[in-house]
Design a protein around this motif. Structure first.
Motif, short mmCIF file in Angstrom:
data_model
loop_
_atom_site.label_atom_id
_atom_site.label_comp_id
_atom_site.label_asym_id
_atom_site.label_seq_id
_atom_site.Cartn_x
_atom_site.Cartn_y
_atom_site.Cartn_z
N PHE A 79 0.86 -1.19 0.00
CA PHE A 79 0.00 0.00 0.00
C PHE A 79 0.89 1.24 0.00
O PHE A 79 1.74 1.41 0.88
N TRP A 80 0.71 2.09 -1.01
CA TRP A 80 1.47 3.34 -1.13
C TRP A 80 0.74 4.45 -0.37
O TRP A 80 -0.39 4.78 -0.69
N HIS A 81 1.42 5.03 0.60
CA HIS A 81 0.87 6.12 1.41
C HIS A 81 1.30 7.49 0.90
O HIS A 81 0.63 8.48 1.17
N TRP A 82 2.45 7.54 0.20
CA TRP A 82 2.95 8.84 -0.25
C TRP A 82 4.04 8.62 -1.28
O TRP A 82 4.94 7.80 -1.08
N VAL A 83 3.97 9.37 -2.38
CA VAL A 83 5.00 9.35 -3.41
C VAL A 83 5.18 10.79 -3.88
O VAL A 83 4.35 11.31 -4.63
N LEU A 84 6.25 11.42 -3.43
CA LEU A 84 6.55 12.82 -3.75
C LEU A 84 7.70 12.84 -4.75
O LEU A 84 8.81 12.40 -4.43
N VAL A 85 7.44 13.35 -5.94
CA VAL A 85 8.35 13.27 -7.08
C VAL A 85 8.98 14.62 -7.37
O VAL A 85 8.37 15.67 -7.14
N ASN A 86 10.20 14.58 -7.92
CA ASN A 86 10.92 15.77 -8.41
C ASN A 86 11.20 16.80 -7.31
O ASN A 86 11.06 18.01 -7.52
N VAL A 87 11.64 16.32 -6.17
CA VAL A 87 12.07 17.21 -5.09
C VAL A 87 13.45 17.75 -5.47
O VAL A 87 14.36 16.97 -5.73
N PRO A 88 13.62 19.07 -5.52
CA PRO A 88 14.91 19.65 -5.92
C PRO A 88 16.05 19.21 -5.00
O PRO A 88 15.85 18.99 -3.81
N VAL A 89 17.24 19.11 -5.56
CA VAL A 89 18.41 18.70 -4.79
C VAL A 89 18.72 19.68 -3.65
O VAL A 89 19.33 19.31 -2.66
N SER A 90 18.24 20.91 -3.77
CA SER A 90 18.46 21.91 -2.71
C SER A 90 17.61 21.65 -1.47
O SER A 90 17.86 22.21 -0.40
N VAL A 91 16.58 20.81 -1.59
CA VAL A 91 15.71 20.48 -0.46
C VAL A 91 16.26 19.24 0.23
O VAL A 91 16.32 18.16 -0.37
N THR A 92 16.68 19.39 1.49
CA THR A 92 17.25 18.26 2.23
C THR A 92 16.50 18.00 3.53
O THR A 92 17.00 17.27 4.40
N GLN A 93 15.33 18.58 3.65
CA GLN A 93 14.46 18.28 4.78
C GLN A 93 13.04 18.73 4.47
O GLN A 93 12.83 19.63 3.66
N LEU A 94 12.10 18.05 5.10
CA LEU A 94 10.70 18.41 4.97
C LEU A 94 10.12 18.54 6.37
O LEU A 94 10.34 17.66 7.21
N PRO A 95 9.39 19.61 6.65
CA PRO A 95 8.79 19.75 7.98
C PRO A 95 7.60 18.81 8.15
O PRO A 95 7.05 18.30 7.16
N ARG A 96 7.21 18.60 9.37
CA ARG A 96 5.99 17.83 9.66
C ARG A 96 4.84 18.46 8.89
O ARG A 96 4.68 19.67 8.83
N GLY A 97 4.03 17.63 8.23
CA GLY A 97 2.89 18.12 7.48
C GLY A 97 3.18 18.48 6.04
O GLY A 97 2.28 18.92 5.33
#
Length: 179
Positions: A79-97
């Motif tokens: 079961f796939w809960h999340w698939v986030l594509v094409n995140v730029p290389v400059s992004v190295t963290q994601l906040p909660r939410g």
């Protein structure tokens, strides 16, 4: 009728091996139960994606894909809960939410998860089932963007990842509904 199922393999063990890098979270840990805020709203959860941060990926990395997958779902395809594509290389963290639709800048987008939405959908295993593993993975890619759209399925994204992943980092928290 016997309803016991074999434990599904870790899907990343079945793919060509790639180097690992570091994935950390203030919210989730390997082998630990997810807090309710990361659980699906159908179970009274907050449906929030956890905070994630990554480092030590190869210098040749040009972009990332972030996924959350439950290999223990009672289906033949997990079961796939999340698939986030094409995140730029400059992004190295994601906040909660950050898993809410449109939350990540720079052209990143989510494809439809198995709930049918284009965002993060929290854990919701069947009541009484054994603990499910939720594989939060960051895939370091050798291309700036995958030639995909939000209409592609997680399977199509996974197929493309097989050919473009330089390295991968994974955290494997669990969740079980008591019942």
């Amino acid at each position: 009728m016997n309803l016991e199922r074999a434990i599904a393999p870790d899907p990343y063990d079945l793919l060509p091996p790639v180097p690992a890098f570091t994935l950390t979270s203030d919210d989730v840990r390997d082998g630990e139960q997810l807090d309710d805020e990361f659980v699906h709203s159908s179970l009274g959860g907050g449906d929030l994606s956890p905070q994630l941060a990554w480092s030590g990926f190869p210098d040749a990395t040009r972009s990332f894909v972030i996924t959350c997958y439950d290999p223990d779902a009672p289906t033949t395809s997990g079961f796939w809960h999340w698939v986030l594509v094409n995140v730029p290389v400059s992004v190295t963290q994601l906040p909660r939410g950050a898993g809410k639709a449109g939350s990540v800048e720079g052209g990143a987008f989510a494809v439809r998860n198995d709930y049918g939405t284009q965002e993060y959908g929290g854990a919701a295993p069947p009541a009484g089932d054994r603990p499910h593993r939720y594989l939060f993975a960051v895939h370091a890619l050798d291309v700036d963007k995958l030639d995909l759209t939000p209409d592609n399925s997680p399977a199509v994204v996974g197929f493309n990842l097989t050919f473009h992943t330089l390295a991968r980092a994974v955290i494997r928290p669990t969740y079980q509904v008591k019942g």
